[in-house]
Design a protein around this motif. Sequence first.
Motif, PDB file in Angstrom:
ATOM      1  N   VAL A   1       3.943  -0.794   3.647  1.00  0.00           N
ATOM      2  CA  VAL A   1       3.460   0.551   3.318  1.00  0.00           C
ATOM      3  C   VAL A   1       4.652   1.363   2.825  1.00  0.00           C
ATOM      4  O   VAL A   1       5.751   1.285   3.370  1.00  0.00           O
ATOM      5  CB  VAL A   1       2.819   1.239   4.544  1.00  0.00           C
TER       6      VAL A   1
ATOM      7  N   PRO B   1      -2.202  -4.455   4.293  1.00  0.00           N
ATOM      8  CA  PRO B   1      -0.967  -4.666   3.532  1.00  0.00           C
ATOM      9  C   PRO B   1       0.160  -5.182   4.427  1.00  0.00           C
ATOM     10  O   PRO B   1       0.172  -4.939   5.642  1.00  0.00           O
ATOM     11  CB  PRO B   1      -0.638  -3.263   3.018  1.00  0.00           C
TER      12      PRO B   1
ATOM     13  N   ILE C   1      -6.155   1.170   5.740  1.00  0.00           N
ATOM     14  CA  ILE C   1      -5.129   0.210   6.165  1.00  0.00           C
ATOM     15  C   ILE C   1      -5.781  -1.046   6.727  1.00  0.00           C
ATOM     16  O   ILE C   1      -5.372  -2.172   6.410  1.00  0.00           O
ATOM     17  CB  ILE C   1      -4.198   0.856   7.199  1.00  0.00           C
TER      18      ILE C   1
ATOM     19  N   VAL D   1       7.590  -0.390   6.858  1.00  0.00           N
ATOM     20  CA  VAL D   1       7.302   0.890   6.210  1.00  0.00           C
ATOM     21  C   VAL D   1       8.584   1.351   5.547  1.00  0.00           C
ATOM     22  O   VAL D   1       9.643   1.417   6.186  1.00  0.00           O
ATOM     23  CB  VAL D   1       6.816   1.950   7.224  1.00  0.00           C
TER      24      VAL D   1
ATOM     25  N   LEU E   1       0.856  -1.186   0.000  1.00  0.00           N
ATOM     26  CA  LEU E   1       0.000   0.000   0.000  1.00  0.00           C
ATOM     27  C   LEU E   1       0.890   1.233   0.000  1.00  0.00           C
ATOM     28  O   LEU E   1       1.719   1.409   0.895  1.00  0.00           O
ATOM     29  CB  LEU E   1      -0.908   0.016   1.235  1.00  0.00           C
ATOM     30  N   THR E   2       0.731   2.087  -0.998  1.00  0.00           N
ATOM     31  CA  THR E   2       1.437   3.369  -0.999  1.00  0.00           C
ATOM     32  C   THR E   2       0.494   4.445  -0.477  1.00  0.00           C
ATOM     33  O   THR E   2      -0.708   4.432  -0.781  1.00  0.00           O
ATOM     34  CB  THR E   2       1.945   3.754  -2.402  1.00  0.00           C
ATOM     35  N   ILE E   3       1.037   5.368   0.317  1.00  0.00           N
ATOM     36  CA  ILE E   3       0.245   6.476   0.857  1.00  0.00           C
ATOM     37  C   ILE E   3       0.995   7.769   0.553  1.00  0.00           C
ATOM     38  O   ILE E   3       2.052   8.032   1.143  1.00  0.00           O
ATOM     39  CB  ILE E   3       0.016   6.334   2.376  1.00  0.00           C
TER      40      ILE E   3
ATOM     41  N   ALA F   1      -0.156   9.211   7.814  1.00  0.00           N
ATOM     42  CA  ALA F   1      -0.038   7.772   7.566  1.00  0.00           C
ATOM     43  C   ALA F   1       0.507   7.047   8.793  1.00  0.00           C
ATOM     44  O   ALA F   1       0.008   5.979   9.170  1.00  0.00           O
ATOM     45  CB  ALA F   1       0.860   7.526   6.354  1.00  0.00           C
TER      46      ALA F   1
ATOM     47  N   CYS G   1       5.680   5.391   1.830  1.00  0.00           N
ATOM     48  CA  CYS G   1       5.274   6.794   1.872  1.00  0.00           C
ATOM     49  C   CYS G   1       6.520   7.674   1.883  1.00  0.00           C
ATOM     50  O   CYS G   1       7.645   7.180   1.942  1.00  0.00           O
ATOM     51  CB  CYS G   1       4.380   7.081   3.078  1.00  0.00           C
TER      52      CYS G   1
ATOM     53  N   VAL H   1       1.244  -3.722  10.088  1.00  0.00           N
ATOM     54  CA  VAL H   1       2.048  -3.691   8.871  1.00  0.00           C
ATOM     55  C   VAL H   1       3.460  -4.159   9.207  1.00  0.00           C
ATOM     56  O   VAL H   1       4.014  -3.805  10.254  1.00  0.00           O
ATOM     57  CB  VAL H   1       2.064  -2.260   8.282  1.00  0.00           C
TER      58      VAL H   1
ATOM     59  N   LEU I   1      -1.335   4.209  10.955  1.00  0.00           N
ATOM     60  CA  LEU I   1      -0.768   2.886  11.205  1.00  0.00           C
ATOM     61  C   LEU I   1      -0.896   2.522  12.682  1.00  0.00           C
ATOM     62  O   LEU I   1      -1.247   1.390  13.032  1.00  0.00           O
ATOM     63  CB  LEU I   1       0.700   2.854  10.776  1.00  0.00           C
TER      64      LEU I   1
END
Length: 281
Positions: free
Chosen positions: A120, A117, A112, A167, A4-6, A142, A122, A164, A146
């Motif tokens: 992550v 995911p 999320i 990151v 997951l990209t934020i 973000a 970001c 997650v 989380l």
Amino acid sequence: MKILTIYAHPADTITNCGGTLARHAAAGDEVVALILTHGGRIHANRYAEEWRKDAPDEAVAGADLDEIVAHKKGELDRAAEIVGIRNLITLDLDDTMAVMREEVVDEVAAVIARERPEIVICDYPQNPVMTANTHTVATMTALAALGRAATHLKNLDGRAETNVRQVFFTSVPVAVTDGLSLYGVRNDLFVDITPVVGTKLAAMDCFESQGYAGLFARKLIESSNGEFGRAAGVNFAEAYSRLYNETHDLLPLTEAALRADPLTRHVEYSRIDVRASFPPP
């Protein structure tokens, strides 16, 4: 695996980690992109430049926010398809957002928790109190989300906690190759995007309204991904800084490290001319 990209703006996912996502998508991993703002005001070259003309095109110069946002979403849709992003989620917040907001943290935490995911990605937060930078606000949001998703209880929130595994921060504003130059602040992981550099360029070319298409995309790849490639010993790379420590059963040594020839790597990572290999559209 799911990634997951934020990011704050529509193009950020592509410019920061588009090559990495293309490689993961090709390997069969699921990629989801969460974009916090609509991007209507950021890098609005198509519209601002039209107003500078003696006889501006009214269809462009007279576009309202909905039309500008729709145009940018079309660009994002095309870029996402090229890279292999399976699911695009846009919150459509105003892209001048300058502070963290509880309701936005809740929205991101809900995404999320729903997507669950393993990874992550970001932006590296330049400074947690630098609220003039929307990218920093997006990342702090973000990180707060989380933490919030990790405290969900099924009997209270209707969903279990989401943890997650890692990151990865992009755009650390340094390109050093050791842990001492800036007292440990550095990119500590590189992904070789040489095999998909044409894919990343094609995706960046979609953002014509921002002035990203053509020579700018190639300049960015040459200067940024080329410099990260130099540090990594490949033609083009994307750089990351990990939030969490990692645990291994044995001391890790990558296949890339085993293949590298220190004597000739400066020759090997200089073989591709992106402007010749991938001419502007």
